[in-house]
Design an enzyme around this catalytic site. Structure first.
Site, PDB file in Angstrom:
ATOM      1  N   ASN A   1      -6.541 -13.217  12.521  1.00 43.34           N
ATOM      2  CA  ASN A   1      -7.254 -13.281  13.781  1.00 43.34           C
ATOM      3  C   ASN A   1      -8.748 -13.049  13.554  1.00 43.34           C
ATOM      4  OD1 ASN A   1      -7.532 -13.413  16.656  1.00 43.34           O
ATOM      5  ND2 ASN A   1      -5.473 -12.539  16.842  1.00 43.34           N
TER       6      ASN A   1
ATOM      7  N   HIS B   1     -18.606   0.661  -5.936  1.00 48.65           N
ATOM      8  CA  HIS B   1     -19.770   1.110  -6.690  1.00 48.65           C
ATOM      9  C   HIS B   1     -19.468   2.459  -7.331  1.00 48.65           C
ATOM     10  CE1 HIS B   1     -22.258  -1.925  -4.575  1.00 48.65           C
ATOM     11  NE2 HIS B   1     -21.463  -1.640  -3.549  1.00 48.65           N
TER      12      HIS B   1
ATOM     13  N   ALA C   1      -2.491  -0.163  13.236  1.00 46.35           N
ATOM     14  CA  ALA C   1      -3.878  -0.401  13.600  1.00 46.35           C
ATOM     15  C   ALA C   1      -4.762   0.793  13.247  1.00 46.35           C
ATOM     16  CB  ALA C   1      -3.976  -0.695  15.096  1.00 46.35           C
TER      17      ALA C   1
ATOM     18  N   THR D   1      -5.707   3.587   1.186  1.00 46.27           N
ATOM     19  CA  THR D   1      -6.342   4.115  -0.021  1.00 46.27           C
ATOM     20  C   THR D   1      -5.400   4.198  -1.213  1.00 46.27           C
ATOM     21  OG1 THR D   1      -5.834   6.390   0.619  1.00 46.27           O
ATOM     22  CG2 THR D   1      -7.931   5.483   1.388  1.00 46.27           C
TER      23      THR D   1
ATOM     24  N   ARG E   1      -0.466   6.454   5.408  1.00 43.94           N
ATOM     25  CA  ARG E   1       0.741   7.040   4.806  1.00 43.94           C
ATOM     26  C   ARG E   1       1.986   6.419   5.422  1.00 43.94           C
ATOM     27  NH1 ARG E   1      -2.563  11.790   5.395  1.00 43.94           N
ATOM     28  NH2 ARG E   1      -3.002  12.754   3.364  1.00 43.94           N
TER      29      ARG E   1
END
Length: 213
Positions: free
Chosen positions: A83, A113, A158, A163, A178
């Site tokens: 979307n 970085h 959402a 990570t 999680r």
């Protein structure tokens, strides 16, 4: 190794050397044409995606606007749908399987970085690949960080910030994202939380199950 080879190998590289800046400029021109399609020209979207992305399956579709760095470093499978406002920083390879559904304002970042300011100010950056499996649904405003793998059939809630890797067949949500539970066959009869499909839609779904088996 030149800087493009270093980038593709996941090594530190300088993004303005060895033709990389020119490749991003070419991508920007393609993105410009894609994002400024008139409503009556939307039929061109699959054709433009085949030219922009490294690989597309059947029925690939992205709602403009869309942004990426190179395009050729992105592969999507069959029935791919994204979307509005998808952003993919494809310094590293991005591979997305079949039947992916991506909600608005999702960001997929392979680029990163060094943490220490002295190293970061050197101009070196790097990218790590992201892999998203088959039948994955990514909720709106989610962010997927470098080096992540999301397993088959996963749902990312959402607003999540992914990570770490997400396994197959789970719902995962949050910042950091999680796993909250597994997806099981018991979920088939519901279209939202405890709301069940009505008889008309459920009969049609059962026919789809039978025809695909």
């Amino acid at each position: 190794m030149n800087q493009k080879e270093r980038m593709l190998a996941g090594l530190p590289y300088k993004a303005w050397l060895d033709g990389l800046e020119e490749e991003r400029e070419l991508c920007k021109k393609k993105i410009y044409d894609f994002n400024l399609l008139k409503p009556e020209e939307r039929i061109k979207i699959p054709e433009l995606l085949k030219d922009l992305l490294g690989k597309t399956g059947e029925n690939a579709w992205i709602e403009p606007p869309f942004h990426c760095d190179y395009g050729w470093n992105i592969e999507v499978g069959d029935n791919f749908f994204a979307n509005y406002n998808l952003t993919i920083l494809d310094v590293g390879k991005v591979t997305i399987g079949d039947n992916a559904q991506i909600a608005p304002n999702v960001s997929i970042y392979t680029a990163s970085h060094p943490v220490h300011p002295d190293s970061r100010n050197s101009g070196y950056e790097y990218g790590l690949p992201i892999t998203i499996g088959d039948n994955v649904w990514i909720g709106g405003n989610s962010i997927i960080l470098p080096g992540i793998t999301i397993g088959n059939n996963a749902v990312i809630g959402a607003g999540s910030v992914v990570t770490s890797d997400i396994p197959d067949n789970v719902i995962a949500v949050g910042n950091p994202c999680r796993v909250i539970r597994k997806i099981t066959d018991d979920d088939k009869i519901f279209y939202h939380k405890n709301l069940k499909f009505d008889s008309e839609s459920w009969n049609e779904i059962q026919n789809i199950f039978r025809n695909s088996s």
